[in-house]
Write a protein that holds these residues in place. Structure first.
Motif, PDB file in Angstrom:
ATOM      1  N   UNK A  60     -35.994  -1.484   4.408  1.00 48.51           N
ATOM      2  CA  UNK A  60     -36.412  -0.515   3.834  1.00 48.51           C
ATOM      3  C   UNK A  60     -35.846   1.020   4.368  1.00 48.51           C
ATOM      4  N   UNK A  61     -35.750   0.801   5.600  1.00 49.79           N
ATOM      5  CA  UNK A  61     -35.241   2.163   6.278  1.00 49.79           C
ATOM      6  C   UNK A  61     -34.012   2.481   5.969  1.00 49.79           C
ATOM      7  N   UNK A  62     -33.111   1.225   5.746  1.00 53.94           N
ATOM      8  CA  UNK A  62     -31.616   1.372   5.365  1.00 53.94           C
ATOM      9  C   UNK A  62     -31.666   2.139   3.910  1.00 53.94           C
ATOM     10  N   UNK A  63     -32.816   1.530   3.001  1.00 51.95           N
ATOM     11  CA  UNK A  63     -32.674   1.978   1.504  1.00 51.95           C
ATOM     12  C   UNK A  63     -32.749   3.493   1.642  1.00 51.95           C
ATOM     13  N   UNK A  64     -33.651   3.759   2.322  1.00 49.93           N
ATOM     14  CA  UNK A  64     -34.139   5.428   2.409  1.00 49.93           C
ATOM     15  C   UNK A  64     -33.028   6.194   2.922  1.00 49.93           C
ATOM     16  N   UNK A  65     -32.454   5.568   3.636  1.00 48.41           N
ATOM     17  CA  UNK A  65     -31.090   6.307   4.442  1.00 48.41           C
ATOM     18  C   UNK A  65     -30.051   6.644   3.238  1.00 48.41           C
ATOM     19  N   UNK A  66     -30.067   5.347   2.178  1.00 48.70           N
ATOM     20  CA  UNK A  66     -29.095   5.420   1.288  1.00 48.70           C
ATOM     21  C   UNK A  66     -29.399   6.493   0.194  1.00 48.70           C
ATOM     22  N   UNK A  67     -30.713   6.702   0.037  1.00 45.49           N
ATOM     23  CA  UNK A  67     -31.216   7.671  -1.007  1.00 45.49           C
ATOM     24  C   UNK A  67     -31.135   8.969  -0.347  1.00 45.49           C
ATOM     25  N   UNK A  68     -31.172   9.036   1.006  1.00 48.18           N
ATOM     26  CA  UNK A  68     -30.770  10.553   1.685  1.00 48.18           C
ATOM     27  C   UNK A  68     -29.463  10.740   1.610  1.00 48.18           C
TER      28      UNK A  68
END
Length: 220
Positions: free
Chosen positions: A50-58
């Motif tokens: 999930x942290x990686x997904x949020x990184x992607x969106x960021x």
């Protein structure tokens, strides 16, 4: 930008802590019970993902602002023209000489800081690609809960990381792990540099990510 900054900061802490656990489990919930009964690894992997997904969106948001921000367009500072190179060198010399030769405008992001952040985004992109390669390796059946297209796309996009890193999946894992330490070193210098700027330039740079503004001296 402030929201994005703190979201990235929180996700980075979560990704590092859970990533270290995935690589080498160092605790378990309720010592008297086996960790597997508490789904400790599953929760760590979920938080990491999930942290990686949020990184992607960021990263997508940052990429958009690089070109279309109404405040400033960082991509202009990345163009290796004479003005940017001169400013980059001036900021670097100012840093190593402890603010003895400051002759540039620091009201906006300078070339040195922009290049420094660009390197950070490149490392995040590499972490994304290597991380997804490690993730898709676990889908050996070629299936996923959302269909065959997802593993197929990940293989198409990330399989090239294997030969680039050395030829084996372990090489990808090692590269993913080592890049984490480079990012941690980047963060340490980033914090130091912002505190340094705040002390030496006396423009309140450290307050940018809190209040959204800094002091700018009037031009005489």
């Amino acid at each position: 930008m402030r929201i994005n900054h703190w979201v990235v900061a929180v996700c980075m802490v979560a990704a590092v802590l859970t990533g270290l656990y995935i690589g080498h489990p160092y605790y378990q919930s309720f010592i008297a019970d086996p960790a597997v009964d508490k789904w400790v690894m599953a929760w760590n992997r979920w938080i990491h993902f999930i942290a990686a997904i949020i990184f992607d969106v960021s990263s997508i948001v940052i990429a958009y602002l690089y070109f279309f921000s109404r405040f400033e367009k960082p991509y202009k500072k990345l163009i290796p023209n004479g003005t940017n190179i001169k400013e980059f060198i001036a900021v670097f010399v100012n840093l190593v000489t402890f603010n003895r030769v400051k002759k540039f405008d620091s009201s906006h992001s300078d070339s040195f800081n922009t290049v420094f952040f660009f390197i950070f985004h490149l490392m995040l992109a590499w972490m994304l690609l290597t991380g997804l390669q490690l993730y898709v390796h676990g889908l050996e059946s070629g299936l996923s809960s959302i269909g065959k297209w997802w593993p197929a796309m990940l293989h198409l996009v990330t399989d090239w990381t294997i030969p680039v890193t050395g030829g084996t999946l372990m090489d990808v894992r090692i590269s993913h792990h080592e890049t984490m330490y480079y990012i941690i070193a980047w963060v340490m210098f980033h914090i130091y540099y912002q505190v340094w700027r705040t002390i030496f330039w006396q423009e309140g740079d450290i307050a940018i990510v809190i209040g959204g503004s800094k002091y700018v001296k009037d031009k005489e």
